[in-house]
Design a protein around this motif. Sequence first.
Motif, PDB file in Angstrom:
ATOM      1  N   PHE A  87       0.782  -1.240  -0.095  1.00  0.00           N
ATOM      2  CA  PHE A  87      -0.107   0.034  -0.038  1.00  0.00           C
ATOM      3  C   PHE A  87       0.928   1.250   0.012  1.00  0.00           C
ATOM      4  O   PHE A  87       0.294   2.184   0.264  1.00  0.00           O
ATOM      5  CB  PHE A  87      -1.063   0.118   1.256  1.00  0.00           C
ATOM      6  N   LYS A  88       2.215   1.093  -0.277  1.00  0.00           N
ATOM      7  CA  LYS A  88       3.305   2.131  -0.438  1.00  0.00           C
ATOM      8  C   LYS A  88       3.053   2.903   0.861  1.00  0.00           C
ATOM      9  O   LYS A  88       3.576   4.133   0.998  1.00  0.00           O
ATOM     10  CB  LYS A  88       2.632   3.091  -1.320  1.00  0.00           C
ATOM     11  N   ALA A  89       3.277   2.322   1.948  1.00  0.00           N
ATOM     12  CA  ALA A  89       3.112   2.745   3.357  1.00  0.00           C
ATOM     13  C   ALA A  89       4.830   2.710   3.658  1.00  0.00           C
ATOM     14  O   ALA A  89       5.647   2.193   3.140  1.00  0.00           O
ATOM     15  CB  ALA A  89       2.651   1.786   4.436  1.00  0.00           C
ATOM     16  N   GLU A  90       5.150   3.912   4.568  1.00  0.00           N
ATOM     17  CA  GLU A  90       6.331   4.115   5.207  1.00  0.00           C
ATOM     18  C   GLU A  90       6.833   3.129   6.154  1.00  0.00           C
ATOM     19  O   GLU A  90       6.020   2.906   7.195  1.00  0.00           O
ATOM     20  CB  GLU A  90       6.519   5.392   5.573  1.00  0.00           C
ATOM     21  N   ILE A  91       7.704   2.181   5.908  1.00  0.00           N
ATOM     22  CA  ILE A  91       7.925   1.256   6.971  1.00  0.00           C
ATOM     23  C   ILE A  91       9.250   1.610   7.956  1.00  0.00           C
ATOM     24  O   ILE A  91       9.437   0.929   8.692  1.00  0.00           O
ATOM     25  CB  ILE A  91       8.270  -0.206   6.431  1.00  0.00           C
ATOM     26  N   ARG A  92       9.876   2.700   7.363  1.00  0.00           N
ATOM     27  CA  ARG A  92      11.291   2.978   8.194  1.00  0.00           C
ATOM     28  C   ARG A  92      10.564   3.336   9.705  1.00  0.00           C
ATOM     29  O   ARG A  92       9.564   4.269   9.875  1.00  0.00           O
ATOM     30  CB  ARG A  92      11.709   4.274   7.536  1.00  0.00           C
ATOM     31  N   GLY A  93      11.374   3.177  10.607  1.00  0.00           N
ATOM     32  CA  GLY A  93      11.094   3.288  12.034  1.00  0.00           C
ATOM     33  C   GLY A  93      11.820   4.488  12.418  1.00  0.00           C
ATOM     34  O   GLY A  93      12.136   5.504  11.786  1.00  0.00           O
ATOM     35  N   VAL A  94      12.751   4.191  13.484  1.00  0.00           N
ATOM     36  CA  VAL A  94      13.730   5.163  14.222  1.00  0.00           C
ATOM     37  C   VAL A  94      14.992   5.171  13.348  1.00  0.00           C
ATOM     38  O   VAL A  94      15.910   6.091  13.779  1.00  0.00           O
ATOM     39  CB  VAL A  94      13.992   4.936  15.778  1.00  0.00           C
ATOM     40  N   LEU A 122      -0.892   4.583   9.601  1.00  0.00           N
ATOM     41  CA  LEU A 122      -0.126   3.323   9.184  1.00  0.00           C
ATOM     42  C   LEU A 122       0.726   3.848   7.790  1.00  0.00           C
ATOM     43  O   LEU A 122       1.729   3.325   7.508  1.00  0.00           O
ATOM     44  CB  LEU A 122      -0.986   2.104   8.971  1.00  0.00           C
ATOM     45  N   LEU A 123       0.230   4.540   7.018  1.00  0.00           N
ATOM     46  CA  LEU A 123       0.641   4.622   5.747  1.00  0.00           C
ATOM     47  C   LEU A 123       1.842   5.741   5.902  1.00  0.00           C
ATOM     48  O   LEU A 123       2.876   5.825   5.153  1.00  0.00           O
ATOM     49  CB  LEU A 123      -0.361   5.689   4.823  1.00  0.00           C
ATOM     50  N   GLY A 124       2.016   6.644   6.916  1.00  0.00           N
ATOM     51  CA  GLY A 124       3.244   7.190   7.180  1.00  0.00           C
ATOM     52  C   GLY A 124       3.440   8.587   6.865  1.00  0.00           C
ATOM     53  O   GLY A 124       2.277   9.321   6.827  1.00  0.00           O
ATOM     54  N   TYR A 125       4.596   8.899   6.619  1.00  0.00           N
ATOM     55  CA  TYR A 125       4.801  10.361   6.489  1.00  0.00           C
ATOM     56  C   TYR A 125       4.160  11.171   5.354  1.00  0.00           C
ATOM     57  O   TYR A 125       3.466  12.211   5.621  1.00  0.00           O
ATOM     58  CB  TYR A 125       6.393  10.263   6.251  1.00  0.00           C
ATOM     59  N   LYS A 126       4.287  10.744   4.111  1.00  0.00           N
ATOM     60  CA  LYS A 126       3.523  11.516   3.116  1.00  0.00           C
ATOM     61  C   LYS A 126       2.072  11.520   3.003  1.00  0.00           C
ATOM     62  O   LYS A 126       1.635  12.693   2.958  1.00  0.00           O
ATOM     63  CB  LYS A 126       3.910  10.798   1.884  1.00  0.00           C
TER      64      LYS A 126
END
Length: 512
Positions: free
Chosen positions: A51-58, A197-201
């Motif tokens: 789903f083109k989610a951001e998976i980067r964490g810290v 869940l999708l993240g930053y963008k």
Amino acid sequence: MSKPAEKPLADDTKEITSLESQPVEEVYEHDERERRLEEGTNFLDRIGLKFKAEIRGVERVPEDKRNDRNWTSPLTMFLSPNMSIAALSTGMLGPTFYNLDFRTCVLVIVFWSIIGSMPVGFYATFGAKFGLRQQILSRYFTGNIMGRVFALFNVISCCGWNAVNILPSVQMLASIGPLPPWAGCLIFVVLTCIVALLGYKAIHLYERYSWIPNFIIYLIIIARLTMSKNFTWGAMESGTQQAGNVLSFISAVFGFTAGWSPSSADYFVYMPSDTPSWKIFACMVVGLSTPCIFTLTLGAACAMGTLTDPTWKAAFDDGSVGGLVNMILNVNNLHGFGRFCMVVLGLSSIANNLPGSYSLALAVQAIWLPLARFPRLGWCLIGNFVSLGLAIPAYYVFSETMSNFLSIIGYNVAIYLGISLTEHYIYRKGFKGYDVSNYNDRTSIPVGYAGVTGFLFGVASTVLLMNQTWYQLVIARTFGPAGGDILFELNIVFAFVGYNLIRPFEKKYFGR
């Protein structure tokens, strides 16, 4: 023999360490980490990537991955969160919970919204500068020990804040239909979680535009409030108890705006390191304080109507912010369209909860390295459903919950400010004093004895001066039966003093 001068570790226009200057094995490890982040190493991450989610964490964001060159990102990041129903309800606390007149409310809101937005803007610059999340940066600000403790506090703060934020939205929906509180809380948690869940963008995109319908509805509320002729300026009073009420409202407003500080850098790690810091800071202060001033002031104006119209007061006493807005929009007014406006306004809590939902997962990973191995998406899910468990019982004591929680956020942020600003300006002397090339190496960050001492001094201040409905100290009661809250101001001072008592010795004997 004199110690050789240390060369600067960073400047304002480039990263501290480039890949070209690192040993071959470190470059290989870097590339391997980036490959795993692009491919996903677990079930949740692989689903997220579909789903083109951001998976980067810290993990630190390398320069070649920082592609957010939109200078409006810091301007719009908090525009929607602070145009939400939670901001409206915070403004209502002034007349209803602290018994303040409208002029006093406006003075507090304007000055302390601007002051509270400044630390958020300051920490935002670190995200672009170093590509590190806020609670990883905390290790450099407060030391290894307290950095992880503050990360834990931020997890608690984000979960609690998300729970408090959805309450006025649930009240809005409950006031126009038979919606059980638990069902309303569940709806908002699920909707928030999907975007987070999708993240930053996705978060930046949502926050950039979701304020528009809220603003239109607020203009309608202003029109209906004017037509009702229920607004009153109130009488500006003086006295010890009034001073205490003003101080307590200041603490609530400061907590509402400055409460984003322990997460601020999280939302700008994809901006290039050469982005001017002054531009990020200025955009953040304007983008955070302006909607706060507008919405909190409108909330105070609406609440003043409860002093002149008994039906408005009864609606507020029965349904809090939802009952009052329902009275303004629906009763003898807009009917079906008013209900539609209330539903749309209720959905504004999603915008307010997105940053916290995003940051709580990152803060969990910053507490302990094994926790960082569990994916960000998983912690985001868990944290949001913890918020759900907190929201349902808090629904029934909303005003007290909102007031107490905003003040407690202010206490924690004040200690964080007292320590981190001291470290940045006195001991690191600005951005050039940081080496973040290996942020997981404990030998590159302060041990944390000074941070612990500063924190304990702040706790001592809190214990001596706290003024909450459930815990009130003798000094707070000097302002009258309802007390007065001067804690966040003194917490900054106490934390500053405690930190500076130990930090020189820590640097002398540990060299960091």
